[in-house]
Motif scaffolding. Structure first.
Motif, PDB file in Angstrom:
ATOM      1  N   UNK A  91       0.818  -1.205  -0.076  1.00  0.00           N
ATOM      2  CA  UNK A  91      -0.097  -0.182  -0.015  1.00  0.00           C
ATOM      3  C   UNK A  91       0.820   1.200   0.060  1.00  0.00           C
ATOM      4  N   UNK A  92       1.995   1.219   0.860  1.00  0.00           N
ATOM      5  CA  UNK A  92       2.729   2.291   0.951  1.00  0.00           C
ATOM      6  C   UNK A  92       3.551   2.476  -0.259  1.00  0.00           C
ATOM      7  N   UNK A  93       3.990   1.779  -0.961  1.00  0.00           N
ATOM      8  CA  UNK A  93       4.928   1.821  -2.269  1.00  0.00           C
ATOM      9  C   UNK A  93       3.945   2.416  -3.412  1.00  0.00           C
ATOM     10  N   UNK A  94       2.824   1.716  -3.286  1.00  0.00           N
ATOM     11  CA  UNK A  94       1.750   2.215  -4.495  1.00  0.00           C
ATOM     12  C   UNK A  94       1.230   3.652  -4.204  1.00  0.00           C
ATOM     13  N   UNK A  95       1.110   4.149  -2.987  1.00  0.00           N
ATOM     14  CA  UNK A  95       0.885   5.674  -2.685  1.00  0.00           C
ATOM     15  C   UNK A  95       1.972   6.488  -2.679  1.00  0.00           C
ATOM     16  N   UNK A  96       3.164   6.048  -2.438  1.00  0.00           N
ATOM     17  CA  UNK A  96       4.401   6.802  -2.634  1.00  0.00           C
ATOM     18  C   UNK A  96       4.702   7.036  -4.260  1.00  0.00           C
ATOM     19  N   UNK A  97       4.360   5.884  -5.186  1.00  0.00           N
ATOM     20  CA  UNK A  97       4.667   5.982  -6.382  1.00  0.00           C
ATOM     21  C   UNK A  97       3.718   7.095  -6.873  1.00  0.00           C
ATOM     22  N   UNK A  98       2.260   7.220  -6.398  1.00  0.00           N
ATOM     23  CA  UNK A  98       1.708   8.107  -6.992  1.00  0.00           C
ATOM     24  C   UNK A  98       1.903   9.481  -6.547  1.00  0.00           C
ATOM     25  N   UNK A  99       2.462   9.618  -5.370  1.00  0.00           N
ATOM     26  CA  UNK A  99       2.754  10.843  -5.112  1.00  0.00           C
ATOM     27  C   UNK A  99       3.797  11.392  -5.622  1.00  0.00           C
ATOM     28  N   UNK A 100       4.831  10.507  -6.044  1.00  0.00           N
ATOM     29  CA  UNK A 100       5.996  10.862  -6.777  1.00  0.00           C
ATOM     30  C   UNK A 100       5.655  11.419  -8.194  1.00  0.00           C
ATOM     31  N   UNK A 101       4.674  10.711  -8.868  1.00  0.00           N
ATOM     32  CA  UNK A 101       4.324  11.287 -10.157  1.00  0.00           C
ATOM     33  C   UNK A 101       3.568  12.430 -10.270  1.00  0.00           C
ATOM     34  N   UNK A 102       2.535  12.624  -9.165  1.00  0.00           N
ATOM     35  CA  UNK A 102       2.073  13.995  -9.053  1.00  0.00           C
ATOM     36  C   UNK A 102       3.113  15.086  -8.982  1.00  0.00           C
ATOM     37  N   UNK A 103       4.023  14.759  -7.951  1.00  0.00           N
ATOM     38  CA  UNK A 103       4.951  15.817  -7.755  1.00  0.00           C
ATOM     39  C   UNK A 103       5.756  16.019  -9.040  1.00  0.00           C
ATOM     40  N   UNK A 104       6.331  14.992  -9.422  1.00  0.00           N
ATOM     41  CA  UNK A 104       7.145  15.386 -10.851  1.00  0.00           C
ATOM     42  C   UNK A 104       6.295  16.066 -11.816  1.00  0.00           C
ATOM     43  N   UNK A 105       4.883  15.918 -12.100  1.00  0.00           N
ATOM     44  CA  UNK A 105       4.161  16.478 -13.114  1.00  0.00           C
ATOM     45  C   UNK A 105       4.095  18.064 -12.581  1.00  0.00           C
ATOM     46  N   UNK A 106       3.693  18.192 -11.238  1.00  0.00           N
ATOM     47  CA  UNK A 106       3.620  19.762 -10.660  1.00  0.00           C
ATOM     48  C   UNK A 106       4.989  20.262 -11.044  1.00  0.00           C
ATOM     49  N   UNK A 107       6.203  19.761 -10.860  1.00  0.00           N
ATOM     50  CA  UNK A 107       7.317  20.455 -10.937  1.00  0.00           C
ATOM     51  C   UNK A 107       7.440  20.912 -12.466  1.00  0.00           C
ATOM     52  N   UNK A 108       7.219  19.985 -13.330  1.00  0.00           N
ATOM     53  CA  UNK A 108       7.494  20.208 -14.643  1.00  0.00           C
ATOM     54  C   UNK A 108       6.384  21.232 -15.223  1.00  0.00           C
ATOM     55  N   UNK A 109       5.004  21.210 -14.544  1.00  0.00           N
ATOM     56  CA  UNK A 109       4.217  22.500 -15.077  1.00  0.00           C
ATOM     57  C   UNK A 109       4.966  23.869 -14.259  1.00  0.00           C
ATOM     58  N   UNK A 110       5.447  23.723 -12.997  1.00  0.00           N
ATOM     59  CA  UNK A 110       5.903  25.147 -12.463  1.00  0.00           C
ATOM     60  C   UNK A 110       7.120  25.413 -13.373  1.00  0.00           C
ATOM     61  N   UNK A 111       7.830  24.749 -13.906  1.00  0.00           N
ATOM     62  CA  UNK A 111       9.260  25.088 -14.398  1.00  0.00           C
ATOM     63  C   UNK A 111       8.858  25.066 -15.953  1.00  0.00           C
ATOM     64  N   UNK A 112       7.389  25.105 -16.500  1.00  0.00           N
ATOM     65  CA  UNK A 112       7.230  25.387 -17.610  1.00  0.00           C
ATOM     66  C   UNK A 112       7.986  24.240 -18.576  1.00  0.00           C
ATOM     67  N   UNK A 113       8.063  23.336 -18.309  1.00  0.00           N
ATOM     68  CA  UNK A 113       8.606  21.931 -18.998  1.00  0.00           C
ATOM     69  C   UNK A 113       9.979  21.958 -19.099  1.00  0.00           C
ATOM     70  N   UNK A 114      10.767  22.792 -18.484  1.00  0.00           N
ATOM     71  CA  UNK A 114      12.114  22.941 -18.819  1.00  0.00           C
ATOM     72  C   UNK A 114      12.761  21.978 -17.731  1.00  0.00           C
ATOM     73  N   UNK A 115      13.778  21.145 -17.936  1.00  0.00           N
ATOM     74  CA  UNK A 115      14.550  20.496 -17.260  1.00  0.00           C
ATOM     75  C   UNK A 115      15.850  20.856 -16.640  1.00  0.00           C
TER      76      UNK A 115
END
Length: 115
Positions: A91-115
């Motif tokens: 359960x923890x692994x699944x929810x951590x993976x989901x959280x990490x995906x959302x965090x990555x998407x938010x970071x990508x959005x905030x940086x305008x898609x620049x890495x």
């Protein structure tokens, strides 16, 4: 009663708490090792055992922590315990993976898609 008697024996200064040094010194004795073995407790890794009993992380074990911890540690893990841990880990692994995906998407959005 037996576990509380052990606590009182380990609490050399009668402060109501067991320090790591008191714990280490008392577990060095053959009598205490044999007694803990008779309760089904493994005292071979003193530091790990101390940390497991020190639930609040206060660097000392009070009587309540000691009694409850010894009762929980008594004997070997049962199949049911292992299944419970496995399910919680999944359960923890699944929810951590989901959280990490959302965090990555938010970071990508905030940086305008620049890495």
């Amino acid at each position: 009663r037996q576990i509380m008697a052990i606590f009182k024996e380990i609490d050399i200064d009668h402060s109501g708490d067991i320090t790591y040094q008191e714990f280490k010194d008392s577990l060095a004795g053959e009598d205490m090792q044999a007694y803990l073995d008779s309760l089904g407790l493994d005292a071979s890794d003193i530091w790990t055992l101390f940390k497991m009993l020190d639930v609040d992380g206060g660097h000392a074990i009070d009587a309540d922590e000691f009694v409850k911890g010894c009762l929980k540690l008594r004997g070997h893990a049962k199949g049911l315990d292992m299944i419970k841990l496995e399910n919680e880990h999944r359960w923890l692994s699944k929810h951590l993976a989901q959280f990490m995906t959302r965090t990555d998407e938010a970071l990508l959005f905030l940086t305008g898609g620049f890495n």
